[in-house]
Design a protein around this motif. Structure first.
Motif, PDB file in Angstrom:
ATOM      1  N   THR A  19      34.232  21.627  -1.854  1.00 40.22           N
ATOM      2  CA  THR A  19      35.404  20.839  -2.176  1.00 40.22           C
ATOM      3  C   THR A  19      36.335  21.364  -3.020  1.00 40.22           C
ATOM      4  O   THR A  19      37.757  21.061  -3.198  1.00 40.22           O
ATOM      5  CB  THR A  19      35.141  19.430  -2.547  1.00 40.22           C
ATOM      6  OG1 THR A  19      34.409  19.574  -3.714  1.00 40.22           O
ATOM      7  CG2 THR A  19      34.175  18.628  -1.406  1.00 40.22           C
ATOM      8  N   ARG A  53      41.885  21.102   8.662  1.00 36.51           N
ATOM      9  CA  ARG A  53      41.662  22.148   7.467  1.00 36.51           C
ATOM     10  C   ARG A  53      42.705  23.279   7.420  1.00 36.51           C
ATOM     11  O   ARG A  53      43.443  23.558   8.385  1.00 36.51           O
ATOM     12  CB  ARG A  53      40.487  22.864   8.440  1.00 36.51           C
ATOM     13  CG  ARG A  53      39.353  22.018   8.651  1.00 36.51           C
ATOM     14  CD  ARG A  53      38.505  21.500   7.309  1.00 36.51           C
ATOM     15  NE  ARG A  53      37.451  20.751   7.545  1.00 36.51           N
ATOM     16  CZ  ARG A  53      37.256  19.460   7.055  1.00 36.51           C
ATOM     17  NH1 ARG A  53      38.169  19.064   6.402  1.00 36.51           N
ATOM     18  NH2 ARG A  53      36.159  18.883   7.124  1.00 36.51           N
ATOM     19  N   GLN A 148      41.944  26.347   1.098  1.00 38.48           N
ATOM     20  CA  GLN A 148      42.035  25.022   0.783  1.00 38.48           C
ATOM     21  C   GLN A 148      43.361  24.836   0.310  1.00 38.48           C
ATOM     22  O   GLN A 148      44.082  25.354  -0.220  1.00 38.48           O
ATOM     23  CB  GLN A 148      41.024  24.617  -0.490  1.00 38.48           C
ATOM     24  CG  GLN A 148      40.993  23.171  -0.858  1.00 38.48           C
ATOM     25  CD  GLN A 148      40.148  22.922  -2.215  1.00 38.48           C
ATOM     26  OE1 GLN A 148      40.678  23.328  -3.082  1.00 38.48           O
ATOM     27  NE2 GLN A 148      39.009  22.446  -1.906  1.00 38.48           N
ATOM     28  N   VAL A 158      42.085  19.412   1.700  1.00 35.18           N
ATOM     29  CA  VAL A 158      41.065  19.648   2.717  1.00 35.18           C
ATOM     30  C   VAL A 158      40.848  21.158   2.483  1.00 35.18           C
ATOM     31  O   VAL A 158      41.593  21.844   2.093  1.00 35.18           O
ATOM     32  CB  VAL A 158      41.837  19.483   4.289  1.00 35.18           C
ATOM     33  CG1 VAL A 158      41.796  17.996   4.538  1.00 35.18           C
ATOM     34  CG2 VAL A 158      43.145  20.315   4.301  1.00 35.18           C
TER      35      VAL A 158
END
Length: 170
Positions: A19, A53, A148, A158
């Motif tokens: 993350t 994404r 990211q 994301v």
């Protein structure tokens, strides 16, 4: 800017996966895409295509940006701004390139050559739009983020599930 982590099939590839895992490079003249020709290209291998994404974008906070390259449910999406206040160049442009494949290395490129803006995915050429040579993309001071990024103005972040290799920005 070149991020080459070794040949495909080696253990040196960049895998965002988590993350908070991403690669960023501070804003610099070499990564500005105002009204000049440029090309962003990379090899990728995704392990999941559900949801949104981000592959790469020139923003790390939820603001309008020169560009964001991402996919949603397996389809490539492109956002681009010349104003910094709207997605006036490309607003969730959905490419008619082949869908993103799971567990398959594939090449992707976004290119501006003069006024022509287009994508390539697995050898398929997709024209996006023709820009006036006077129209430049928004020049912000955000970092270039690979793997990211925020995808909307609501602050959603994301991360790419998979690998990126041989990333080039020229």
């Amino acid at each position: 800017l070149l991020l080459d982590l070794g040949p495909l099939g080696t253990s040196g590839r960049f895998s965002p996966g988590g993350t908070t895992t991403k690669i960023t490079t501070p804003d610099a003249p070499a990564i500005e895409v105002t009204n000049q020709s440029f090309s962003i290209e990379f090899w990728m291998r995704v392990t999941a295509i559900a949801g949104r994404r981000v592959f790469v974008g020139k923003r790390t906070t939820p603001i309008f940006a020169p560009f964001i390259i991402m996919f949603a449910s397996g389809n490539y999406k492109l956002y681009m701004s010349s104003t910094g206040s709207s997605w006036d160049v490309a607003n969730e442009f959905q490419a008619t390139t082949p869908d993103v494949l799971i567990d398959t290395w594939e090449h992707f490129a976004l290119t501006r050559n003069g006024a022509a803006l287009y994508m390539h995915s697995r050898g398929v050429y997709v024209p996006i739009t023709t820009l006036s040579t006077e129209i430049g993309l928004f020049n912000n001071t955000e970092a270039l983020a690979i793997g990211q990024g925020p995808y909307d103005d609501g602050g959603g972040v994301v991360t790419l599930n998979g690998w990126i290799d041989e990333f080039r920005f020229r």
